[in-house]
Design an enzyme around this catalytic site. Sequence first.
Site, PDB file in Angstrom:
ATOM      1  N   CYS A 115     130.354 105.931  30.459  1.00  0.00           N
ATOM      2  CA  CYS A 115     129.324 105.578  31.452  1.00  0.00           C
ATOM      3  C   CYS A 115     129.849 104.660  32.543  1.00  0.00           C
ATOM      4  O   CYS A 115     129.186 104.455  33.561  1.00  0.00           O
ATOM      5  CB  CYS A 115     128.136 104.940  30.751  1.00  0.00           C
ATOM      6  SG  CYS A 115     127.397 106.033  29.542  1.00  0.00           S
ATOM      7  N   HIS A 255     123.671 100.493  35.255  1.00  0.00           N
ATOM      8  CA  HIS A 255     123.700 101.763  34.513  1.00  0.00           C
ATOM      9  C   HIS A 255     122.324 102.026  33.883  1.00  0.00           C
ATOM     10  O   HIS A 255     121.748 101.142  33.250  1.00  0.00           O
ATOM     11  CB  HIS A 255     124.787 101.677  33.436  1.00  0.00           C
ATOM     12  CG  HIS A 255     124.809 102.855  32.527  1.00  0.00           C
ATOM     13  ND1 HIS A 255     124.705 104.149  32.985  1.00  0.00           N
ATOM     14  CD2 HIS A 255     124.915 102.948  31.170  1.00  0.00           C
ATOM     15  CE1 HIS A 255     124.752 104.980  31.956  1.00  0.00           C
ATOM     16  NE2 HIS A 255     124.873 104.277  30.847  1.00  0.00           N
ATOM     17  N   ASN A 285     119.637 109.065  30.794  1.00  0.00           N
ATOM     18  CA  ASN A 285     121.000 108.529  30.900  1.00  0.00           C
ATOM     19  C   ASN A 285     121.950 109.672  31.272  1.00  0.00           C
ATOM     20  O   ASN A 285     122.229 110.545  30.450  1.00  0.00           O
ATOM     21  CB  ASN A 285     121.385 107.907  29.553  1.00  0.00           C
ATOM     22  CG  ASN A 285     122.777 107.291  29.564  1.00  0.00           C
ATOM     23  OD1 ASN A 285     123.560 107.510  30.484  1.00  0.00           O
ATOM     24  ND2 ASN A 285     123.096 106.541  28.528  1.00  0.00           N
TER      25      ASN A 285
END
Length: 329
Positions: A115, A255, A285
Site C-alpha cells: 500500500c 492511505h 482499500n
Amino acid sequence: MQNLTAKITGVGKAVPETRLTNADLEKMVDTTDEWISKRVGIKERRIAQEGEYNSTFATAAAKDALKMANLDPKDIDFIIVGTTTPDTIYPSVACLVQNNIGAVNAGVLDVAAACTGFIYASSIAWGMIRSGLMKNILVIASEINTAMVDWSDRDTCILFGDGAGAAVYTASDDLNKGVLSMELGGDGSLKDLLVLPNSGSRKYTNADGTLTMRATQMTGNEVFKNAVRHMYEAALSVLAQADKTSEDVTLLIAHQANIRIIDAVSKRLKLPKEKVFVNIEKYGNTSAATIPIALAEAVENGQIKSGELLVIDAFGAGLTWGAMAIRWA
Ligand code: UT7
C-alpha cells in the site's frame, strides 16, 4: 547545493465501472452493512471484470495525468508503477503502459511496496529529477486486489477494491513548490502480519500438504496499531524536515484502509475533519492506488490549490510506510 525539485503537473484516475456494495457482500458472507460502515467506513468498492486488467486502469489513469500535464507520451523519461497485483510479474505493468500510450523514450519499472507503493515509486521519481538525470516521470499506482481475495473470508473480502491513479512529476527550479520532503520506512520483522501466500516463487502449504490459497492473510488489529503509529510519525517527520507544523497543512491524504485509522492519525496530528481527505466509502482499500486516486479527486474537487501544503501518508504490508510533504505548484 540542491537546485532542482519535482512538482506534480498532472494527476489522473481510473476505476472499474462495476460496484460491489455492502448489501451485495451481506449475501456472500456473514457480515452487515452496519459492521462494515462503522468498523471500516466502506460502503462500496469497484471490481474489475473479465478482460479488465491492472494495466487497463493504469493506462487510463496515465492518459488522464498526461493530458492534465499537457505532455506528449514521448516526453516521459521514466514510468514507475507501484503495484503488488500486476497483470504478470514480467512483463511489468510499466512496460505494458509504455506500449499502450506510446511512451517510447521511457524507462520502465514496477515497485512492490504494497500500500506504500505510490510513495516509494514517487521517491524514485523525486531522486531522479533532483539529480538532474530526468525531467518528466510518470508515477502510477494500480491494483486488482479483488483477484487476491478469498471471497469466503469476511475478515478480508469486505476491505478491498480495484483501481488506479497516476501523477506526472516534472523538474522545477522553484524549491518552494513541489516536493518538499519525504520519509520512507519499513520493518521486515513484522512480515507475517500481512501476507499474500503463493504469490511468488515460495510455496506455502497447509498442514495436510495442499497448497495454501493465494489470498490475503492479515492480522488486522496489529496492522491497525502499526499503521496509526507509523503514519503519524512519518507525517511529523516530513513536516519537521520542511520546517512546517500540522497547522500549516491544507490537506492530509492518508492511505484509505480504514476510516478509524485515518481518524486516529488526523486526531494525533490535530487536523480538523475538513483538512482530511476521505473517499474510502466509494472505493474501499485499493492498496497503492488509494493515494493517487484520492489526489486526482482532491484536485478535481478544488480541495488543493496552488501554494497550499499537502501531506500524503501511507502504510502497508512488509511492513512499509512513507510520507511526503508537497507544496502544490
Ligand atoms: O492496506 C494495508 C493495511 N491494512 C490495514 O491497515 C488494515 C488494518 N486493520 C483494520 O482495518 C481492522 O483491523 C479490520 C477492519 C481488518 C478489522 O477490524 P477490527 O476492529 O480490528 O476487528 P477484529 O478483527 O478485532 O474483529 C472484531 C470482531 C470479531 O468478532 P468477535 O471475535 O469479537 O466475536 C470478528 O470476527 O468483528 C468480527 N468481524 C466481522 N463481523 C462482521 C470481522 N470481520 C467482520 C465482518 N463482518 N466483515
